[in-house]
Design a protein around this motif. Structure first.
Motif, PDB file in Angstrom:
ATOM      1  N   GLU A 441       0.806  -1.224  -0.129  1.00  0.00           N
ATOM      2  CA  GLU A 441      -0.011  -0.381   0.373  1.00  0.00           C
ATOM      3  C   GLU A 441       1.022   1.666  -0.166  1.00  0.00           C
ATOM      4  O   GLU A 441       0.471   2.204  -0.952  1.00  0.00           O
ATOM      5  CB  GLU A 441      -0.964  -0.273   1.313  1.00  0.00           C
ATOM      6  CG  GLU A 441      -1.858   1.544   1.055  1.00  0.00           C
ATOM      7  CD  GLU A 441      -3.396   1.038   2.089  1.00  0.00           C
ATOM      8  OE1 GLU A 441      -3.841   2.303   2.458  1.00  0.00           O
ATOM      9  OE2 GLU A 441      -3.440   0.191   3.006  1.00  0.00           O
ATOM     10  N   ILE A 442       1.644   1.207   0.761  1.00  0.00           N
ATOM     11  CA  ILE A 442       2.854   2.352   0.703  1.00  0.00           C
ATOM     12  C   ILE A 442       3.893   2.602  -0.731  1.00  0.00           C
ATOM     13  O   ILE A 442       3.390   3.917  -0.977  1.00  0.00           O
ATOM     14  CB  ILE A 442       3.768   2.038   1.455  1.00  0.00           C
ATOM     15  CG1 ILE A 442       3.036   2.331   2.771  1.00  0.00           C
ATOM     16  CG2 ILE A 442       5.501   3.614   1.360  1.00  0.00           C
ATOM     17  CD1 ILE A 442       4.111   1.928   4.060  1.00  0.00           C
ATOM     18  N   ALA A 443       3.701   1.785  -1.303  1.00  0.00           N
ATOM     19  CA  ALA A 443       4.039   1.774  -3.179  1.00  0.00           C
ATOM     20  C   ALA A 443       3.460   2.411  -3.608  1.00  0.00           C
ATOM     21  O   ALA A 443       3.524   3.254  -5.053  1.00  0.00           O
ATOM     22  CB  ALA A 443       5.157   0.190  -3.050  1.00  0.00           C
ATOM     23  N   LEU A 487      17.176   9.043  -1.430  1.00  0.00           N
ATOM     24  CA  LEU A 487      15.781   9.988  -0.271  1.00  0.00           C
ATOM     25  C   LEU A 487      15.250  11.103  -0.823  1.00  0.00           C
ATOM     26  O   LEU A 487      14.462  11.907  -0.920  1.00  0.00           O
ATOM     27  CB  LEU A 487      15.532   9.648   1.081  1.00  0.00           C
ATOM     28  CG  LEU A 487      14.511   9.817   1.828  1.00  0.00           C
ATOM     29  CD1 LEU A 487      13.501   8.906   1.262  1.00  0.00           C
ATOM     30  CD2 LEU A 487      15.179   9.819   3.358  1.00  0.00           C
ATOM     31  N   ALA A 488      16.264  12.102  -0.628  1.00  0.00           N
ATOM     32  CA  ALA A 488      16.550  13.219  -2.162  1.00  0.00           C
ATOM     33  C   ALA A 488      16.187  13.378  -2.173  1.00  0.00           C
ATOM     34  O   ALA A 488      15.016  14.651  -2.699  1.00  0.00           O
ATOM     35  CB  ALA A 488      17.921  14.061  -1.935  1.00  0.00           C
ATOM     36  N   GLY A 489      15.968  12.908  -3.654  1.00  0.00           N
ATOM     37  CA  GLY A 489      15.441  12.320  -5.309  1.00  0.00           C
ATOM     38  C   GLY A 489      14.183  12.116  -4.553  1.00  0.00           C
ATOM     39  O   GLY A 489      13.319  13.518  -5.218  1.00  0.00           O
ATOM     40  N   PHE A 490      14.017  11.752  -3.817  1.00  0.00           N
ATOM     41  CA  PHE A 490      12.268  11.297  -4.095  1.00  0.00           C
ATOM     42  C   PHE A 490      11.491  12.339  -2.875  1.00  0.00           C
ATOM     43  O   PHE A 490      10.291  12.595  -3.852  1.00  0.00           O
ATOM     44  CB  PHE A 490      12.442   9.972  -2.294  1.00  0.00           C
ATOM     45  CG  PHE A 490      10.436   9.586  -2.234  1.00  0.00           C
ATOM     46  CD1 PHE A 490      10.051   9.018  -3.522  1.00  0.00           C
ATOM     47  CD2 PHE A 490       9.535   9.603  -1.934  1.00  0.00           C
ATOM     48  CE1 PHE A 490       8.895   8.896  -2.873  1.00  0.00           C
ATOM     49  CE2 PHE A 490       8.882   9.631  -1.592  1.00  0.00           C
ATOM     50  CZ  PHE A 490       7.860   9.097  -1.817  1.00  0.00           C
ATOM     51  N   ASP A 520      12.104  -0.993  -2.517  1.00  0.00           N
ATOM     52  CA  ASP A 520      11.526  -1.633  -0.516  1.00  0.00           C
ATOM     53  C   ASP A 520      12.938  -0.162   0.661  1.00  0.00           C
ATOM     54  O   ASP A 520      11.896  -0.636   1.730  1.00  0.00           O
ATOM     55  CB  ASP A 520      13.081  -3.128  -0.445  1.00  0.00           C
ATOM     56  CG  ASP A 520      11.967  -3.992  -1.050  1.00  0.00           C
ATOM     57  OD1 ASP A 520      10.688  -3.993  -1.432  1.00  0.00           O
ATOM     58  OD2 ASP A 520      12.443  -5.354  -1.523  1.00  0.00           O
ATOM     59  N   GLN A 521      13.772   0.125  -0.080  1.00  0.00           N
ATOM     60  CA  GLN A 521      14.149   1.098   0.311  1.00  0.00           C
ATOM     61  C   GLN A 521      13.775   2.070   0.293  1.00  0.00           C
ATOM     62  O   GLN A 521      13.735   2.756   2.104  1.00  0.00           O
ATOM     63  CB  GLN A 521      15.810   1.551  -0.021  1.00  0.00           C
ATOM     64  CG  GLN A 521      16.122   2.840   0.773  1.00  0.00           C
ATOM     65  CD  GLN A 521      17.554   3.078   0.028  1.00  0.00           C
ATOM     66  OE1 GLN A 521      18.709   1.923  -0.705  1.00  0.00           O
ATOM     67  NE2 GLN A 521      18.332   4.674  -0.285  1.00  0.00           N
ATOM     68  N   LEU A 522      13.048   2.946  -0.059  1.00  0.00           N
ATOM     69  CA  LEU A 522      12.001   3.849  -0.162  1.00  0.00           C
ATOM     70  C   LEU A 522      10.492   3.642   0.728  1.00  0.00           C
ATOM     71  O   LEU A 522      10.123   4.280   1.443  1.00  0.00           O
ATOM     72  CB  LEU A 522      12.059   4.550  -1.372  1.00  0.00           C
ATOM     73  CG  LEU A 522      13.179   4.732  -1.986  1.00  0.00           C
ATOM     74  CD1 LEU A 522      12.713   5.340  -3.354  1.00  0.00           C
ATOM     75  CD2 LEU A 522      13.473   6.670  -1.248  1.00  0.00           C
TER      76      LEU A 522
END
Length: 552
Positions: A441-443, A487-490, A520-522
């Motif tokens: 769900e988060i993805a 993560l900064a890019g996200f 998975d990491q994000l």
């Protein structure tokens, strides 16, 4: 306007200018700063000089008289007090708020103004941005050790509870261990009824005087220990209980802060029993101290066994036993280096040693009773506006939508234009959604970054690439989070238009990494930032979670 005599006395004091903002203006910034350091001498000096100066205006004389009499426990000529109170002079005397001895007047109790903070409802009547509180005169005005039945006015802990209490309308609210009545008075502004309890009849008497001065008639004062006087569940429960951990072998005990139990047993019992006293959907907001012993990592979130109640614990300060003993022995007015001081320190340290206590934690414990319906969050713009909420910490779900979490956040609160309570309420709603949301769900969720965020790139001088990237919140507790490149890019593209999976695929191609591993990491990283309010889930995802949990 009300015809109640005590309420008229409160109105008289307000119209005389006896309010926090006017007092700061009256004696100036440096004197106000001295008061924050518990030094009343400059303010007393200023007021005394004002009354001695025959050219002082009537307004300044009234301000000086009110402050000397009610704030600083000084005698004031009866002529000045009659000029201040007018026809309410007799009311104050009958209520024992003043005592007349020949040509001098003294106030047995402190009667102090309180300027309401942001977030507390107001606008009911002229002057209702101000409250008057009745309590005992404390260490601000006396060098003596305080009496055991001392009734505390509005201290730092009380102000904290005011700031973190949600202020939406409820039917029935409760203030457990009401003391001078400040929490109950504020609850009355957004509750149909308020139940205020205290084990001290003296405290209840002073709290009733406070209610009368402020024209509040919807509070029912009940005598008894903590939750015992409650005979019905409530929609909102707040408590600043007597949580100070005091050795049973010492004589330095005070009803307002010491619950008469060993260690942190009082708050353990209180927090454990609270869920049974909440309505479905009901909430509680409490302060407390608890012990952290060697070899254990357990806090109040583990004490509450009710599977239908979310528990969010925020640890704000941790003191070692020596620092803790110093703080509370000094709070009672005991002179440092005296025999009483030395004996009290020894008693405190011996007591903590019997339980292998490493530190004593002060924090907030917020609970929400499930109403069998997962919370909904509006769109990011309407849910939190310009002051997004957030905290980072461990999150573990029990039943769907219910979580138990504890975090340590020792940074000072940042700028919260709508109040810290709004920040915390939205944080809890987001964490409730996260407790029910799995990785898939988060993805599949689109996230929007909070508009209060600032990203910092840190460079070693001369280096072409940053050595670290941090994200700073402008609201809540002003936390700072470390980011890696992905993560900064996200965060940089999180505007609600792409799901996490879509963004992860694009970033994987750009960074030349495996897209499944990056997703998975994000998911794990975004979960943490979402729990912090730095990233906000789109409302559609939350609505789907609600539908799933209710079977609609």
């Amino acid at each position: 306007m009300t015809d109640l005599p005590l309420a008229h006395l409160g109105e008289t004091l307000y119209h005389s200018g006896y309010t926090e903002p006017r007092m700061r203006q009256f004696w100036g910034g440096p004197t106000s700063e001295a008061l924050l350091r518990n030094n009343a001498a400059p303010a007393i000096h200023h007021c005394t000089r004002t009354l001695a100066d025959q050219s002082s205006t009537a307004a300044d004389r009234a301000m000086a008289s009110a402050a000397l009499l009610f704030h600083f426990h000084r005698t004031v000529p009866v002529t000045e007090v009659r000029a201040l109170l007018g026809e309410s002079f007799d009311t104050a005397a009958e209520a024992e708020l003043i005592s007349v001895d020949d040509d001098e007047v003294v106030a047995p109790f402190a009667l102090t103004p309180y300027d309401l903070p942001v977030g507390v409802p107001r606008g009911f009547r002229p002057g209702d941005e101000n409250l008057y509180l009745v309590a005992d005169h404390g260490t601000l005005t006396t060098p003596d050790v305080l009496d055991g039945e001392f009734v505390l006015g509005l201290g730092g802990a009380g102000r904290t509870l005011v700031s973190i209490t949600p202020r939406d309308h409820v039917g029935v609210a409760a203030d457990i261990g009401t003391g001078c009545g400040i929490q109950a008075l504020l609850l009355a502004r957004h509750s149909d009824r308020v139940i205020a309890t205290d084990i001290s009849r003296r405290a209840l008497r002073l709290a009733e005087l406070s209610a009368g001065l402020n024209g509040v008639t919807t509070i029912e004062f009940r005598h008894g220990s903590l939750l015992e006087p409650l005979d019905e569940p409530v929609d909102l429960l707040v408590s600043n209980p007597p949580f100070v951990i005091t050795p049973r072998s010492t004589d330095t005990t005070f009803e307002y802060r010491d619950g008469g139990m060993t260690g942190d047993r009082l708050v353990r019992e209180l927090f454990t029993r609270i869920p049974a006293n909440l309505t479905p959907g009901g909430r509680s907001v409490c302060l407390g101290n608890w012990e952290a012993a060697s070899g254990t990592d357990e806090g109040p979130e583990a004490w509450v066994g009710d599977d239908d109640t979310s528990v969010f614990v925020i640890e704000r300060e941790a003191l070692d036993p020596i620092a803790y003993a110093e703080t509370w022995i000094r709070d009672g007015g005991t002179p440092r280096a005296s025999t009483v001081w030395n004996n009290a320190v020894a008693a405190w340290l011996d007591d903590f040693a019997t339980r292998a206590v490493d530190e004593i934690v002060f924090g907030y414990v917020l609970m929400t009773k499930s109403d069998n319906d997962a919370p909904t969050i509006d769109s990011p713009d309407s849910a939190v506006g310009d002051d997004q909420p957030g905290l980072v910490g461990g999150l573990s779900g029990t039943v769907e939508g219910v979580f138990k979490a504890r975090v340590r956040v020792t940074s000072a609160p940042a700028h919260n234009p709508h109040g810290l309570a709004e920040f915390l309420s939205t944080t809890i709603a987001i964490r409730s959604w996260l407790a029910a949301a799995g990785p898939e769900e988060i993805a599949g969720t689109a996230f929007t970054r909070s508009p209060d965020l600032v990203e910092h790139h840190h460079f070693v001088p001369g280096a072409p690439e940053p050595s670290s990237i941090t994200l700073e919140q402008g609201i809540g507790f002003g936390q700072v989070f470390d980011l890696d490149t992905a993560l900064a890019g996200f965060v940089s593209v999180a505007d609600g238009s792409l799901t996490l999976r879509q963004t992860a695929a694009a970033l994987a191609q750009l960074l030349e990494v495996d897209p499944t591993a990056l997703e998975d990491q994000l998911v794990a990283q975004v979960r943490a930032l979402c729990a912090a309010g730095a990233l906000l889930p789109d409302s559609g995802s939350v609505e789907r979670s609600t539908t799933r949990s209710t079977g609609e």
